[in-house]
Design an enzyme around this catalytic site. Structure first.
Site, PDB file in Angstrom:
ATOM      1  N   LYS A  51       0.876  -1.120   0.105  1.00 55.50           N
ATOM      2  CA  LYS A  51      -0.189   0.001   0.029  1.00 55.50           C
ATOM      3  C   LYS A  51       0.775   1.207   0.016  1.00 55.50           C
ATOM      4  O   LYS A  51       0.549   2.207  -0.662  1.00 55.50           O
ATOM      5  CB  LYS A  51      -1.035  -0.009   1.282  1.00 55.50           C
ATOM      6  CG  LYS A  51      -2.000  -0.999   1.021  1.00 55.50           C
ATOM      7  CD  LYS A  51      -2.554  -1.300   2.643  1.00 55.50           C
ATOM      8  CE  LYS A  51      -3.592  -2.497   2.457  1.00 55.50           C
ATOM      9  NZ  LYS A  51      -4.310  -2.663   4.029  1.00 55.50           N
ATOM     10  N   GLN A  95      -4.058  -1.309  10.047  1.00 59.91           N
ATOM     11  CA  GLN A  95      -4.242  -2.640   9.379  1.00 59.91           C
ATOM     12  C   GLN A  95      -4.739  -3.716  10.169  1.00 59.91           C
ATOM     13  O   GLN A  95      -4.407  -3.809  11.601  1.00 59.91           O
ATOM     14  CB  GLN A  95      -2.641  -3.000   8.888  1.00 59.91           C
ATOM     15  CG  GLN A  95      -2.536  -4.241   8.322  1.00 59.91           C
ATOM     16  CD  GLN A  95      -3.189  -4.217   7.038  1.00 59.91           C
ATOM     17  OE1 GLN A  95      -3.162  -3.432   6.193  1.00 59.91           O
ATOM     18  NE2 GLN A  95      -3.842  -5.557   6.708  1.00 59.91           N
ATOM     19  N   ASP A 118     -10.387   3.276   4.751  1.00 60.92           N
ATOM     20  CA  ASP A 118     -10.741   1.734   4.513  1.00 60.92           C
ATOM     21  C   ASP A 118     -12.189   1.562   4.541  1.00 60.92           C
ATOM     22  O   ASP A 118     -12.770   0.448   4.170  1.00 60.92           O
ATOM     23  CB  ASP A 118     -10.200   1.075   5.962  1.00 60.92           C
ATOM     24  CG  ASP A 118      -9.455   0.070   5.533  1.00 60.92           C
ATOM     25  OD1 ASP A 118      -9.196  -0.357   4.227  1.00 60.92           O
ATOM     26  OD2 ASP A 118      -8.719  -0.637   6.503  1.00 60.92           O
TER      27      ASP A 118
END
Length: 293
Positions: A51, A95, A118
């Site tokens: 990412k 994450q 997200d």
């Protein structure tokens, strides 16, 4: 019949190229995303590295904050709060998975809804139910919608069957396909572990989305001839012929399904590449919303 391949890698590159061109036009500070990783889980390390690299390649600013697995929930929430208040940060991504002593949903909900790239904050999830996509849709469902629209797959009036009801994929993609939108207006059935006679339902699907985390669970004989198959699963299975000792497969048995379906996503190279691309798109969107662009 052999299905056409829906190439997620190619569509990802198309999206990233569009974003890179858009970012190059921005004046002053570029979009900025901060990744938070807790612990040294190899998969998490790899995902975050990918990412970061992608963000840099398209001209964004990216930073990584790494904390030990022993960090308390309160300490982690404090770091998220600090980033929420930083005007130079457009997007925040925590994450997953997090250590068992930390409530993931509480942490996801602590991320400012305006920086939740997200798409896991309850506020942003709730907006989908109101056909409001003005903020952020979680990345994998958003990527599936891009795969369908850019592959010119008609959803209006189609029967979409989703196998899996997770908050990350199953539930949000069901709501997106129900929306009154160019990518929606589908009739949606959601199946799960308590569904009776699953095969009878999957055989009705014009569009089948498999997201259950079970290797090659969906077989070709469970499909309607000509169905479009979107395989979200990523599973490792042993393979003595591979140098790594394993290979990646989806939730769909590709060999048999590709002989029945009209279009199908491969694993790897289907849905997976789209998740990172949509994270980048969400960060650019957060930057633009903040600036009123």
């Amino acid at each position: 019949m052999s299905a056409s391949i829906i190439d997620g890698n190619a569509i990802r590159e198309e999206i990233l190229s569009e974003l890179k061109s858009e970012i190059a036009q921005f004046q002053g500070r570029k979009p900025n995303v901060v990744f938070i990783r807790v612990g040294e889980d190899p998969a998490s390390v790899s995902y975050v590295r990918k990412k970061e690299k992608t963000a840099t390649q398209i001209g964004m600013n990216a930073a990584l904050e790494v904390y030990p697995e022993s960090i308390s929930e309160g300490e982690l929430l404090g770091h998220v709060g600090r980033l929420n208040g930083d005007g130079a940060v457009d997007g925040i991504l925590v994450q997953a998975p997090l250590p068992k002593h930390i409530d993931e949903q509480r942490v996801f909900n602590s991320v400012s809804a305006e920086k939740d790239v997200d798409g896991f904050n309850a506020s942003n999830i709730g907006r989908i139910l109101q056909d409001d996509n003005s903020r952020f849709v979680s990345c994998t469902p958003a990527g599936i919608i891009e795969l369908l629209t850019r592959s010119r797959i008609e959803t209006r009036g189609a029967h979409a069957v989703i196998v899996g009801r997770s908050q990350i994929v199953g539930k949000p993609i069901a709501q997106l396909l129900l929306q009154r939108a160019e990518w929606g207006n589908a009739t949606v059935t959601v199946c799960h572990s308590a569904t009776r006679d699953l095969s009878a339902i999957t055989k009705q699907a014009d569009i089948l989305i498999a997201a259950i985390g079970s290797a090659e669970f969906i077989k070709g004989d469970m499909l309607k001839p000509g169905a479009v198959v979107i395989d979200v699963g990523i599973n490792r299975i042993s393979d003595s012929t591979s140098k790594k000792g394993y290979r990646l497969v989806g939730d769909v048995e590709f060999g048999s399904a590709s002989q029945i379906a009209s279009k199908i996503t491969p694993v790897p190279g289907g849905v997976g590449p789209m998740t990172v691309a949509m994270l980048m798109a969400n960060t650019v969107k957060a930057y633009k919303l903040k600036r009123g662009l």
